[in-house]
Design a protein around this motif. Structure first.
Motif, short mmCIF file in Angstrom:
data_model
loop_
_atom_site.label_atom_id
_atom_site.label_comp_id
_atom_site.label_asym_id
_atom_site.label_seq_id
_atom_site.Cartn_x
_atom_site.Cartn_y
_atom_site.Cartn_z
N UNK A 83 22.75 -19.70 -78.37
CA UNK A 83 22.27 -20.09 -80.68
C UNK A 83 22.01 -19.50 -80.77
N UNK A 84 21.60 -17.71 -80.63
CA UNK A 84 21.87 -16.77 -81.77
C UNK A 84 22.92 -16.04 -81.65
N UNK A 85 23.75 -16.33 -81.25
CA UNK A 85 24.78 -15.24 -81.23
C UNK A 85 25.93 -15.68 -82.47
N UNK A 86 25.98 -16.93 -83.09
CA UNK A 86 26.61 -17.38 -84.11
C UNK A 86 25.84 -17.68 -85.59
N UNK A 87 24.41 -16.96 -85.67
CA UNK A 87 23.81 -17.07 -86.96
C UNK A 87 23.61 -16.22 -87.41
N UNK A 88 24.01 -16.16 -88.99
CA UNK A 88 23.66 -14.86 -89.60
C UNK A 88 23.04 -14.58 -89.71
N UNK A 89 23.04 -13.17 -89.68
CA UNK A 89 21.96 -12.39 -89.75
C UNK A 89 21.67 -12.16 -91.58
N UNK A 90 19.77 -12.33 -90.79
CA UNK A 90 19.01 -12.03 -92.54
C UNK A 90 18.39 -10.59 -92.43
N UNK A 91 18.78 -10.69 -93.85
CA UNK A 91 17.89 -9.38 -94.20
C UNK A 91 15.95 -9.00 -93.64
N UNK A 92 15.56 -8.58 -93.81
CA UNK A 92 14.54 -8.21 -94.18
C UNK A 92 14.07 -7.93 -95.71
N UNK A 93 12.38 -8.73 -95.38
CA UNK A 93 12.38 -9.17 -97.05
C UNK A 93 11.62 -7.35 -97.00
N UNK A 94 11.57 -7.09 -98.78
CA UNK A 94 11.53 -5.95 -98.88
C UNK A 94 10.68 -6.03 -99.97
N UNK A 95 9.87 -5.85 -99.94
CA UNK A 95 8.06 -5.03 -100.64
C UNK A 95 8.35 -4.79 -101.96
N UNK A 96 7.87 -4.41 -103.10
CA UNK A 96 8.05 -3.85 -104.51
C UNK A 96 7.39 -2.50 -103.67
N UNK A 97 6.23 -2.42 -103.00
CA UNK A 97 5.81 -0.56 -103.11
C UNK A 97 6.28 -0.23 -101.83
N UNK A 98 7.00 -0.45 -100.60
CA UNK A 98 7.77 0.41 -100.17
C UNK A 98 9.00 0.25 -100.39
N UNK A 99 9.72 0.32 -101.74
CA UNK A 99 10.81 0.09 -101.74
C UNK A 99 11.24 2.09 -102.55
N UNK A 100 12.53 2.88 -101.93
CA UNK A 100 11.54 3.73 -102.39
C UNK A 100 12.39 3.75 -104.02
N UNK A 101 12.02 4.64 -104.77
CA UNK A 101 12.56 5.35 -105.89
C UNK A 101 14.04 5.07 -105.92
N UNK A 102 14.54 4.53 -107.32
CA UNK A 102 16.70 5.00 -106.80
C UNK A 102 16.27 6.77 -107.85
N UNK A 103 17.32 7.37 -106.98
CA UNK A 103 17.92 8.62 -107.62
C UNK A 103 18.47 8.60 -108.54
N UNK A 104 18.34 10.00 -109.13
CA UNK A 104 18.93 9.66 -110.07
C UNK A 104 19.47 10.93 -110.47
N UNK A 105 21.26 11.07 -111.04
CA UNK A 105 21.54 12.21 -110.09
C UNK A 105 20.80 13.23 -111.66
N UNK A 106 21.13 14.98 -111.49
CA UNK A 106 20.78 16.12 -112.59
C UNK A 106 22.06 16.01 -113.70
N UNK A 107 22.10 16.40 -114.27
CA UNK A 107 22.52 16.23 -116.05
C UNK A 107 24.09 17.36 -115.61
N UNK A 108 24.67 17.27 -115.81
CA UNK A 108 26.21 19.06 -114.68
C UNK A 108 25.74 19.40 -116.36
N UNK A 109 26.02 20.88 -116.17
CA UNK A 109 25.83 22.68 -117.26
C UNK A 109 27.21 22.39 -117.61
N UNK A 110 28.16 22.17 -118.72
CA UNK A 110 29.27 21.94 -119.01
C UNK A 110 29.50 23.40 -119.81
N UNK A 111 29.90 25.28 -119.13
CA UNK A 111 30.19 26.28 -119.55
C UNK A 111 31.50 25.90 -121.01
N UNK A 112 31.06 26.11 -122.13
CA UNK A 112 32.07 26.79 -122.34
C UNK A 112 33.05 28.06 -122.65
#
Length: 142
Positions: free
Chosen positions: A93-122
């Motif tokens: 009975x559980x084989x054809x059931x769609x997978x349920x994602x686990x709920x994520x609380x805001x306090x346990x979510x990781x901080x979003x990643x930001x890319x560093x600004x590239x330095x372009x040389x003339x």
């Protein structure tokens, strides 16, 4: 236990067979081909001795290989791949059931990643873009 002993003997026979084959002369008269009367320990007689040893070790190699194959197949015959699976623990009975994602609380979510600004040389001045370099003096005409 028996497989371990046979495997050890098999490895020893393999090493001996390699050594005997490497000791033979490469004149094309190996394995009993070519003939002529020869003495026991003459150059030709030593070749005949090595040929006989090669035949004995080769036959032993093939017999041991066949014995190891038959014994290991018989040992594994009692186990089946299907018997090793835990089919009784599967709920159909559980084989054809769609997978349920686990709920994520805001306090346990990781901080979003930001890319560093590239330095372009003339390429002309070698300075980083966005910075100002001292202006070159203007050429004067005399």
């Amino acid at each position: 236990m028996l497989l371990g002993i046979l495997l050890t003997i098999h490895i020893i026979v393999c090493v001996c067979l390699i050594a005997v084959v490497l000791m033979q002369r490469s004149e094309g008269g190996a394995l009993g081909m070519g003939g002529g009367p020869s003495g026991f320990m003459s150059a030709r007689g030593a070749g005949d001795l090595l040929t006989r040893i090669t035949w004995i070790l080769g036959s032993t190699f093939f017999v041991l290989s066949l014995a190891l194959t038959l014994l290991s197949g018989r040992e594994r015959a009692s186990d089946s791949v299907v018997d090793r699976l835990k089919i009784d623990a599967i709920d159909p009975n559980k084989l054809n059931q769609p997978a349920q994602p686990a709920p994520v609380s805001p306090s346990s979510a990781p901080a979003p990643l930001t890319a560093p600004t590239p330095q372009v040389r003339n390429p002309f001045t070698g300075d980083a873009e966005g910075t100002t370099s001292p202006a070159a003096p203007a050429p004067t005409n005399p």
